[in-house]
Design an enzyme around this catalytic site. Structure first.
Site, PDB file in Angstrom:
ATOM      1  N   GLU A  81      42.425  35.426  29.954  1.00 19.00           N
ATOM      2  CA  GLU A  81      41.861  35.353  28.604  1.00 19.00           C
ATOM      3  C   GLU A  81      40.381  35.685  28.540  1.00 19.00           C
ATOM      4  O   GLU A  81      39.802  35.733  27.448  1.00 19.00           O
ATOM      5  CB  GLU A  81      42.104  33.958  28.025  1.00 19.00           C
ATOM      6  CG  GLU A  81      43.572  33.657  27.778  1.00 19.00           C
ATOM      7  CD  GLU A  81      43.777  32.564  26.750  1.00 19.00           C
ATOM      8  OE1 GLU A  81      43.467  32.800  25.571  1.00 19.00           O
ATOM      9  OE2 GLU A  81      44.229  31.475  27.142  1.00 19.00           O
ATOM     10  N   GLU A 112      52.965  30.259  49.735  1.00 14.90           N
ATOM     11  CA  GLU A 112      51.644  29.619  49.815  1.00 14.90           C
ATOM     12  C   GLU A 112      51.160  29.498  51.260  1.00 14.90           C
ATOM     13  O   GLU A 112      49.972  29.263  51.502  1.00 14.90           O
ATOM     14  CB  GLU A 112      51.654  28.251  49.141  1.00 14.90           C
ATOM     15  CG  GLU A 112      52.401  27.165  49.878  1.00 14.90           C
ATOM     16  CD  GLU A 112      52.268  25.813  49.183  1.00 14.90           C
ATOM     17  OE1 GLU A 112      52.110  24.819  49.907  1.00 14.90           O
ATOM     18  OE2 GLU A 112      52.327  25.752  47.937  1.00 14.90           O
TER      19      GLU A 112
END
Length: 296
Positions: A81, A112
């Protein structure tokens, strides 16, 4: 008893599944609220992190968000954003998420631990960049591997974790501890820990936007007005800042191609786009300083 608070059971755990729907919802809400209270102790470090991010962007460096799992989704939500909100060029934002950004509901957990992928992702990090590494436990292999490389190359390293003994803090220039309480559902760090991480990232990136001169009186003056809603918002912003009628603001926004800062300067009296652009460049993009210069 688990050694990490993010893996411990909360006080309401016993019989949790036997509660009524309303009682479960209440407990979940209380868990989220308790997690957000962890931000208070971290505010000084959050402020340092936001200022450091602004320095990197102003100097032409990149922000590199790196995480796995739920923390990766929090990082993605913040990073994605920054262009629309503050006009940060996409080339200055990178998102390294273990296993890649998901395109469906599959998000495997083993990625991960893939430090090889982390090393490949980190290959282009330079001293101009700032790495923002997130991990609820503070020991996730993927973000730690990237943070280690970033530190070795002289890049800034901001680490966000939810356990006070987080191993990744040893790699950080700025360590942001969000000491959230045990989760309502033990180990489900998408809940409290993730909520606190998302809020901390929002605070950091918004402070960055302010320090870059992209906020004026609480208005997003570097917003990219590329749809009808945002064009209408841009007109409203220009009306408010330049104290002009909507017709003049609309004309200025159209003339400026949706660039709110330029439009505000035009509406406030800059003779043309060249003059507005020159003033804005001379004030390093700071609209308040540019408006003051225009009045001179």
């Amino acid at each position: 008893m688990p050694s990490k608070q993010t893996e411990a059971s909360g006080p309401i755990a016993k019989g949790f599944d036997l509660l009524s729907d309303v009682e479960i919802a209440q407990a979940l809400a209380q868990g989220q609220q308790a997690a957000l209270r962890a931000l208070n102790a971290a505010i000084p470090d959050i402020a340092k992190a936001g200022a450091r991010m602004a320095q990197a962007i102003a100097a032409g460096g990149r922000l590199i968000y790196v995480a796995a799992g739920s923390s990766g989704l929090m990082a993605l939500a913040d990073a994605a954003e920054l262009g629309g909100t503050f006009g940060i060029p996409p080339a200055q934002i990178q998102i390294f998420m273990a296993g890649g950004i998901p395109v469906d509901a599959r998000m495997p957990g083993d990625v991960e631990d893939d430090t090889g992928a982390a090393l490949r992702a980190a290959d282009g990090i330079t001293a101009q960049d700032v790495v923002i590494a997130l991990s609820a436990s503070g020991s996730t292999a993927y973000p730690m591997a990237v943070a280690r490389i970033a530190r070795a190359r002289g890049a800034g390293v901001i680490c966000i974790a939810n356990n006070p003994d987080a191993a990744m803090f040893a790699l950080a220039d700025i360590a942001v501890l969000l000491e959230t309480p045990p989760e309502v559902i033990a180990g489900s760090t998408r809940m409290g820990a993730g909520t606190a991480q998302k809020a901390a990232l929002n605070m950091m990136s918004t402070l960055m936007g302010v320090r870059l001169g992209h906020v004026y009186d609480g208005l997003m003056v570097n917003v990219v007005a590329d749809n009808e809603k945002l064009r209408a918002r841009a007109v409203g912003i220009v009306c408010q800042i330049a104290d002009v009628a909507p017709e003049r603001a609309t004309e200025a926004v159209a003339l400026a191609g949706g660039a709110v800062k330029i439009a505000a300067l035009l509406a406030a009296g800059a003779p043309d786009i060249t003059a507005a652009t020159t003033i804005l460049a001379e004030t390093h993009g700071d609209l308040r300083a540019a408006l003051a210069r225009l009045q001179e």
